[in-house]
Design a protein around this motif. Structure first.
Motif, PDB file in Angstrom:
ATOM      1  N   THR A   1       0.874  -1.170   0.000  1.00 35.48           N
ATOM      2  CA  THR A   1       0.000   0.000   0.000  1.00 35.48           C
ATOM      3  C   THR A   1       0.912   1.221   0.000  1.00 35.48           C
ATOM      4  O   THR A   1       1.872   1.279   0.761  1.00 35.48           O
ATOM      5  N   ALA A   2       0.597   2.183  -0.873  1.00 43.43           N
ATOM      6  CA  ALA A   2       1.421   3.384  -1.002  1.00 43.43           C
ATOM      7  C   ALA A   2       0.811   4.549  -0.228  1.00 43.43           C
ATOM      8  O   ALA A   2      -0.394   4.798  -0.301  1.00 43.43           O
TER       9      ALA A   2
ATOM     10  N   LEU B   1       5.947   2.859   0.994  1.00 43.04           N
ATOM     11  CA  LEU B   1       5.175   1.662   0.680  1.00 43.04           C
ATOM     12  C   LEU B   1       5.326   0.695   1.841  1.00 43.04           C
ATOM     13  O   LEU B   1       6.450   0.468   2.330  1.00 43.04           O
ATOM     14  N   VAL B   2       4.217   0.151   2.297  1.00 42.30           N
ATOM     15  CA  VAL B   2       4.229  -0.835   3.372  1.00 42.30           C
ATOM     16  C   VAL B   2       3.482  -2.074   2.890  1.00 42.30           C
ATOM     17  O   VAL B   2       2.600  -1.979   2.028  1.00 42.30           O
ATOM     18  N   PRO B   3       3.831  -3.251   3.417  1.00 45.59           N
ATOM     19  CA  PRO B   3       3.065  -4.436   3.036  1.00 45.59           C
ATOM     20  C   PRO B   3       1.570  -4.187   3.282  1.00 45.59           C
ATOM     21  O   PRO B   3       1.191  -3.623   4.319  1.00 45.59           O
TER      22      PRO B   3
ATOM     23  N   ALA C   1      -0.871  -2.029   6.426  1.00 46.27           N
ATOM     24  CA  ALA C   1      -1.263  -0.646   6.129  1.00 46.27           C
ATOM     25  C   ALA C   1      -2.043  -0.010   7.282  1.00 46.27           C
ATOM     26  O   ALA C   1      -1.774   1.137   7.656  1.00 46.27           O
ATOM     27  N   ASP C   2      -2.994  -0.727   7.859  1.00 43.46           N
ATOM     28  CA  ASP C   2      -3.763  -0.165   8.979  1.00 43.46           C
ATOM     29  C   ASP C   2      -2.873   0.025  10.206  1.00 43.46           C
ATOM     30  O   ASP C   2      -3.000   1.020  10.930  1.00 43.46           O
ATOM     31  N   LYS C   3      -1.956  -0.904  10.428  1.00 43.86           N
ATOM     32  CA  LYS C   3      -0.999  -0.804  11.537  1.00 43.86           C
ATOM     33  C   LYS C   3      -0.110   0.436  11.350  1.00 43.86           C
ATOM     34  O   LYS C   3       0.174   1.153  12.311  1.00 43.86           O
ATOM     35  N   ALA C   4       0.299   0.705  10.107  1.00 35.39           N
ATOM     36  CA  ALA C   4       1.113   1.891   9.815  1.00 35.39           C
ATOM     37  C   ALA C   4       0.321   3.161  10.104  1.00 35.39           C
ATOM     38  O   ALA C   4       0.833   4.087  10.746  1.00 35.39           O
ATOM     39  N   GLU C   5      -0.919   3.195   9.639  1.00 37.61           N
ATOM     40  CA  GLU C   5      -1.765   4.373   9.907  1.00 37.61           C
ATOM     41  C   GLU C   5      -1.897   4.622  11.403  1.00 37.61           C
ATOM     42  O   GLU C   5      -1.790   5.755  11.871  1.00 37.61           O
ATOM     43  N   GLU C   6      -2.157   3.570  12.142  1.00 41.70           N
ATOM     44  CA  GLU C   6      -2.325   3.688  13.591  1.00 41.70           C
ATOM     45  C   GLU C   6      -1.040   4.222  14.237  1.00 41.70           C
ATOM     46  O   GLU C   6      -1.078   5.103  15.098  1.00 41.70           O
TER      47      GLU C   6
END
Length: 138
Positions: free
Chosen positions: A62-63, A111-113, A117-122
């Motif tokens: 996810t970008a 870019l994250v796996p 993506a939701d973990k990155a947002e959090e």
């Protein structure tokens, strides 16, 4: 300092081609499309839907793009834009989220796996950053 990021819905792949490789027809433009060539490889970042199964690649990602405050980034270090990636990557490292980073003239792309993506947002929100869906370009 806090930053704004835009999340793109499209699944992205990172493809490894040989050194000096021609860019294949299937590597169509997408939310983010990048070609990086070195003496030892050519990497293509493109829509995951386009990549043949036999191609050496990692997907899906996810970008997220960093939304510039005033147009494009200024390369002049006195403009106060140093440390953007450090501020955005530290929370991801603490959360155990892997990244693939690209920079363009105007901004940075993280870019994250897709599964993270939701973990990155959090992690970003806990660190005071804002994440919103990308606005489609018309």
């Amino acid at each position: 300092m806090s930053y704004r990021l835009a999340r793109f819905p499209e699944s992205i792949a990172v493809v490894r081609l040989g050194p000096g490789a021609e860019i294949p027809a299937w590597a169509e433009s997408s939310s983010v499309f990048s070609i990086t060539a070195t003496a030892t490889e050519t990497s293509v970042v493109c829509a995951a839907r386009s990549v043949p199964k036999k191609a050496r690649h990692q997907a899906p990602f996810t970008a997220f793009s960093v939304v510039p405050e005033q147009g494009s980034a200024d390369f002049d270090l006195s403009a106060g834009v140093t440390g953007v990636l450090a501020a955005l990557l530290a929370p991801l490292a603490e959360a155990g989220v892997s990244v693939f980073v690209l920079s363009t003239f105007d901004t940075d792309w993280i870019l994250v796996p897709k599964g993270d993506a939701d973990k990155a947002e959090e992690a970003w929100r806990r660190s005071g950053h804002d994440v919103a869906p990308a606005v489609p370009v018309v």
